[in-house]
Motif scaffolding. Structure first.
Motif, mmCIF file in Angstrom:
data_model
loop_
_atom_site.group_PDB
_atom_site.id
_atom_site.type_symbol
_atom_site.label_atom_id
_atom_site.label_comp_id
_atom_site.label_asym_id
_atom_site.label_seq_id
_atom_site.Cartn_x
_atom_site.Cartn_y
_atom_site.Cartn_z
ATOM 1 N N ARG A 80 0.813 -1.212 0.000
ATOM 2 C CA ARG A 80 0.000 0.000 0.000
ATOM 3 C C ARG A 80 0.853 1.272 0.000
ATOM 4 O O ARG A 80 0.523 2.256 -0.673
ATOM 5 C CB ARG A 80 -0.903 -0.005 1.247
ATOM 6 C CG ARG A 80 -1.847 1.171 1.288
ATOM 7 C CD ARG A 80 -2.725 1.128 2.534
ATOM 8 N NE ARG A 80 -3.636 2.235 2.566
ATOM 9 C CZ ARG A 80 -4.208 2.689 3.670
ATOM 10 N NH1 ARG A 80 -3.985 2.098 4.829
ATOM 11 N NH2 ARG A 80 -5.021 3.715 3.618
ATOM 12 N N TYR A 81 1.926 1.251 0.808
ATOM 13 C CA TYR A 81 2.832 2.407 0.849
ATOM 14 C C TYR A 81 4.217 1.988 0.396
ATOM 15 O O TYR A 81 4.693 0.915 0.760
ATOM 16 C CB TYR A 81 2.942 2.958 2.280
ATOM 17 C CG TYR A 81 1.640 3.459 2.848
ATOM 18 C CD1 TYR A 81 0.989 4.554 2.293
ATOM 19 C CD2 TYR A 81 1.047 2.837 3.940
ATOM 20 C CE1 TYR A 81 -0.208 5.014 2.804
ATOM 21 C CE2 TYR A 81 -0.151 3.289 4.470
ATOM 22 C CZ TYR A 81 -0.775 4.382 3.901
ATOM 23 O OH TYR A 81 -1.961 4.836 4.410
ATOM 24 N N ALA A 97 -7.309 3.497 7.416
ATOM 25 C CA ALA A 97 -8.158 2.475 6.801
ATOM 26 C C ALA A 97 -9.402 2.333 7.682
ATOM 27 O O ALA A 97 -9.892 1.240 7.938
ATOM 28 C CB ALA A 97 -7.408 1.154 6.690
ATOM 29 N N VAL A 153 -1.705 -4.111 10.515
ATOM 30 C CA VAL A 153 -0.821 -4.381 9.374
ATOM 31 C C VAL A 153 0.404 -5.130 9.880
ATOM 32 O O VAL A 153 0.916 -4.834 10.966
ATOM 33 C CB VAL A 153 -0.453 -3.073 8.629
ATOM 34 C CG1 VAL A 153 0.214 -2.058 9.536
ATOM 35 C CG2 VAL A 153 0.445 -3.357 7.413
ATOM 36 N N TRP A 203 -2.370 -6.385 5.244
ATOM 37 C CA TRP A 203 -3.372 -5.638 5.997
ATOM 38 C C TRP A 203 -4.576 -6.526 6.321
ATOM 39 O O TRP A 203 -5.153 -7.154 5.422
ATOM 40 C CB TRP A 203 -3.858 -4.436 5.184
ATOM 41 C CG TRP A 203 -2.824 -3.363 5.015
ATOM 42 C CD1 TRP A 203 -1.751 -3.381 4.166
ATOM 43 C CD2 TRP A 203 -2.757 -2.106 5.710
ATOM 44 N NE1 TRP A 203 -1.018 -2.215 4.288
ATOM 45 C CE2 TRP A 203 -1.614 -1.424 5.227
ATOM 46 C CE3 TRP A 203 -3.557 -1.498 6.691
ATOM 47 C CZ2 TRP A 203 -1.260 -0.154 5.690
ATOM 48 C CZ3 TRP A 203 -3.195 -0.231 7.142
ATOM 49 C CH2 TRP A 203 -2.063 0.425 6.652
ATOM 50 N N MET A 250 -5.399 -3.949 -0.683
ATOM 51 C CA MET A 250 -4.324 -3.290 0.087
ATOM 52 C C MET A 250 -3.110 -4.196 0.173
ATOM 53 O O MET A 250 -3.222 -5.399 0.155
ATOM 54 C CB MET A 250 -4.799 -2.954 1.504
ATOM 55 C CG MET A 250 -5.595 -1.690 1.560
ATOM 56 S SD MET A 250 -5.742 -1.092 3.272
ATOM 57 C CE MET A 250 -7.030 0.120 3.054
#
Lengths: 104, 104
Positions: free
Chosen positions: A2-3, B58, B66, B73, B104
């Motif tokens: 996601r990041y 989220a 996470v 996630w 995600m």
């Protein structure tokens, strides 16, 4: 993922005279704010998240932050160190060796 | 890597009637406690850290956690889901697909 980078800044705060010390008492909130500001300034805020975290159990090295997914730990970070961390590590992928916690 | 798995549980708390909701208001503290208990029970607490985190952004999927370094996630996690996450993902390295947040 996601990041591109997910940064966790310890914001755990103990009283100033606590034997273990704490990142919060050493100014970690200012470090995180500097990080958020710099990410925004460089347009990196979509791919990099500057998260707060509870105790990262590296209290002696505070203020501490950890960068995932690599798991690179930085210690004794001051707000004035943040532009270098952002420009080198979070923009170019090159960790800032002088700020890494040895052995982590 | 300092930890085999570093788990961040969102403990951000907004008022119960806040439009975005929050993981804290949905019981994330109990999720983290269940995680800590289960890691200890299985003797995994040295290699796996159950950290608290601020908002993981989220909120609609809360309670959220996470797992790094993979960046997996999980959403809508209840304390009773925790033994499966620990036994499958944190002990054997196999993520629990039914709890993953899609996309995600």
């Amino acid at each position: 993922m996601r990041y591109r980078f997910h940064v966790f800044v310890c914001e755990n705060t103990r009283p100033p005279d606590a034997p273990r010390g704490s990142c919060g008492a050493k100014g970690s909130a200012q470090v995180r704010q500097a990080l958020k500001d710099e990410l925004l300034r460089r347009g990196l805020h979509d791919g990099v998240r500057a998260n707060s975290a509870g105790c990262l159990d590296a209290c002696a090295h505070g203020p501490v932050l950890v960068v995932y997914p690599e798991g690179v730990w930085y210690g004794r970070v001051r707000p004035e160190d943040v532009p270098e961390i952002v420009a080198s590590h979070l923009e170019r992928g090159v960790p800032v060796e002088r700020l890494r916690i040895k052995g982590m």
